[in-house]
Design an enzyme around this catalytic site. Structure first.
Site, PDB file in Angstrom:
ATOM      1  N   ASP A  32       0.854  -1.189   0.000  1.00  0.00           N
ATOM      2  CA  ASP A  32       0.000   0.000   0.000  1.00  0.00           C
ATOM      3  C   ASP A  32       0.897   1.250   0.000  1.00  0.00           C
ATOM      4  OD1 ASP A  32      -3.216   0.463   1.203  1.00  0.00           O
ATOM      5  OD2 ASP A  32      -1.844   2.151   1.044  1.00  0.00           O
ATOM      6  N   ASN A  88     -13.004  -3.400   3.093  1.00  0.00           N
ATOM      7  CA  ASN A  88     -14.057  -2.385   3.128  1.00  0.00           C
ATOM      8  C   ASN A  88     -14.954  -2.484   1.896  1.00  0.00           C
ATOM      9  OD1 ASN A  88     -12.812  -1.292   5.454  1.00  0.00           O
ATOM     10  ND2 ASN A  88     -11.421  -0.071   4.200  1.00  0.00           N
ATOM     11  N   HIS A 101     -10.462  -5.439  -2.753  1.00  0.00           N
ATOM     12  CA  HIS A 101      -9.115  -5.678  -2.223  1.00  0.00           C
ATOM     13  C   HIS A 101      -9.200  -6.037  -0.752  1.00  0.00           C
ATOM     14  CE1 HIS A 101     -10.059  -1.387  -2.039  1.00  0.00           C
ATOM     15  NE2 HIS A 101      -9.409  -1.366  -0.888  1.00  0.00           N
TER      16      HIS A 101
END
Ligand code: AMP
Ligand code: ZN
Length: 136
Positions: A32, A88, A101
């Protein structure tokens, strides 16, 4: 199965470079760019699914197996003290990129990071009403 306007489609399929820590025919796992903690990574399917609701069952199964494998490898290599899996769905739930993801977040005793929620305090009656709403 790709969306030409989706940045994670481009990253997952190698059209945009990324810091890749794992790749197979179905997935790419990348670091990330704005990590919650050292080693924060994302499992990206190579096909485009906007969220969990769109994910085929066989892909969903493979995501969890890969999450387990990556968490084990990352815990060993990074010597982290714990691990969060976060996923999420929908803007209200914090989703900002609408390509499914799974977050892999190594946790460290001194990372000063908060990943959580404010606990509620429902009555037994409220819990029972919710149980019925979901299960019946
Ligand atoms: P979410 O809020 O669950 O949709 O998570 C999106 C995540 O993608 C965030 O943690 C971002 O930091 C991360 N992110 C966005 N763009 C990129 C990128 N180009 N490369 C790597 N990570 C990214
Ligand atoms: Zn996509």
């Amino acid at each position: 199965m790709r969306d030409d306007n989706c940045i994670f489609c481009k990253i997952a399929n190698g059209d945009i470079p990324s810091k890749t820590i794992y790749e197979d025919e179905n997935f790419r796992v990348i670091l990330d760019l704005a990590p919650a903690a050292k080693g924060h990574a994302l499992i990206l399917p190579k096909n485009h699914y906007a969220n969990l609701y769109e994910l085929p069952d066989d892909t969903a199964s493979k995501v969890m197996l890969l999450a387990k494998k990556m968490a084990t490898q990352m815990t060993e290599k990074l010597q982290c003290d714990g691990f969060n899996l976060v996923q999420n769905n929908g803007e209200v739930a914090g989703q900002t990129v609408f390509h499914f993801h799974m977050h892999l977040i190594p946790r460290y005793k001194d990372d000063n990071q908060e990943i959580g929620w404010n606990p509620g305090n429902p009555s037994q009656e409220e819990l029972e009403a919710i149980r019925k709403q979901i299960a019946e």
